[in-house]
Design an enzyme around this catalytic site. Structure first.
Site, PDB file in Angstrom:
ATOM      1  CG  ASP A  41      -5.949 -59.316  11.708  1.00 14.63           C
ATOM      2  OD1 ASP A  41      -6.337 -58.294  12.297  1.00 14.63           O
ATOM      3  OD2 ASP A  41      -6.557 -59.825  10.757  1.00 14.63           O
ATOM      4  CG  HIS A  86      -8.348 -61.185  14.384  1.00 12.93           C
ATOM      5  ND1 HIS A  86      -8.813 -60.659  13.193  1.00 12.93           N
ATOM      6  CD2 HIS A  86      -8.020 -62.473  14.119  1.00 12.93           C
ATOM      7  CE1 HIS A  86      -8.762 -61.603  12.249  1.00 12.93           C
ATOM      8  NE2 HIS A  86      -8.277 -62.701  12.792  1.00 12.93           N
ATOM      9  CG  ASN A 143      -8.092 -55.084  15.766  1.00 14.52           C
ATOM     10  OD1 ASN A 143      -9.192 -54.560  15.688  1.00 14.52           O
ATOM     11  ND2 ASN A 143      -7.762 -56.152  15.042  1.00 14.52           N
ATOM     12  CB  SER A 159      -6.314 -62.631  19.689  1.00 11.63           C
ATOM     13  OG  SER A 159      -6.215 -64.031  19.511  1.00 11.63           O
TER      14      SER A 159
END
Length: 214
Positions: A146, A110, A108, A137
């Site tokens: 997260d 973020h 992912n 990030s």
């Protein structure tokens, strides 16, 4: 053989576009085999179709529970036999079952320098806190929102007169630079995950991953 990538989106798909563009180069380690969205109106679906990439829509509104949706999403993703699942603005909190299914193959991006500002409204929160730097990030996904191990960060300055939108634009530029890079690292197995840590060429990365600045 190039790694097979499935990208999950909910919106405009600018990070998707950056990965599509990067994957056109012969030395890129992966190819996007499908783009899946929970939103039929997501412009990212058009980006995928323009690039002759298969698309699929699975609306969360058609399911009674988060668990039933994620079970159907797992089935849909498995149809494409991916080596890597990339979250690119997929606005869903994933269940533990989903994360466990794809652990180590799920990344992912973020918009903050994790572990700072998990969740939403990160740009305004950085401004409100008086931060002088902010950033983005890329991390492996774990059951903590997260909270998975960071692979790479990029930093941007925060100026006193910044609005959240201005800061977001600066962060987006870095997103589009580093996300395709990390996706490629994962595809060629330079980056892996083991025991809640991110590894680069077999060496455990620090908690903030690599820090990359323009």
């Amino acid at each position: 053989m190039r790694s097979r990538i499935v990208v999950l989106i909910s919106g405009g798909g600018t990070n998707l576009q950056a990965i599509i563009d990067a994957s056109k180069h012969d030395n890129y380690g992966g190819e996007i085999v499908a783009v899946v969205s929970n939103n039929a109106d997501a412009y990212g679906l058009t980006r995928a179709q323009d690039a002759a990439i298969a698309t699929s829509v699975l609306s969360h509104k058609d399911f009674d529970t988060r668990e039933s949706y994620d079970s159907a999403l797992i089935t849909e993703i498995n149809n494409y036999q991916p080596d890597l699942i990339v979250l690119a603005g997929f606005m869903r909190i994933l269940t533990a079952k989903f994360v466990q299914k794809f652990q180590g193959r799920l990344i992912n991006i973020h918009p903050s320098l994790l572990p700072k500002y998990q969740g939403l409204h990160t740009h305004q929160r950085a401004i409100d806190a008086g931060d002088t730097e902010h950033g983005v990030s890329v991390h492996f996904v774990t059951e903590e929102l997260d909270g998975g191990p960071v692979i790479l960060q990029a930093k941007v300055p925060v100026f006193p007169e910044d609005t959240a939108d201005e800061l977001a634009q600066r962060v987006h530029q870095q997103e589009h630079r580093i996300y395709p890079m990390v996706v490629n690292w994962c595809c060629v197995k330079r980056v892996t995950m083991a025991e809640e840590s991110a590894l680069f060429d077999g060496v455990i990365l620090p908690l903030s991953g690599y820090a990359s600045e323009e």
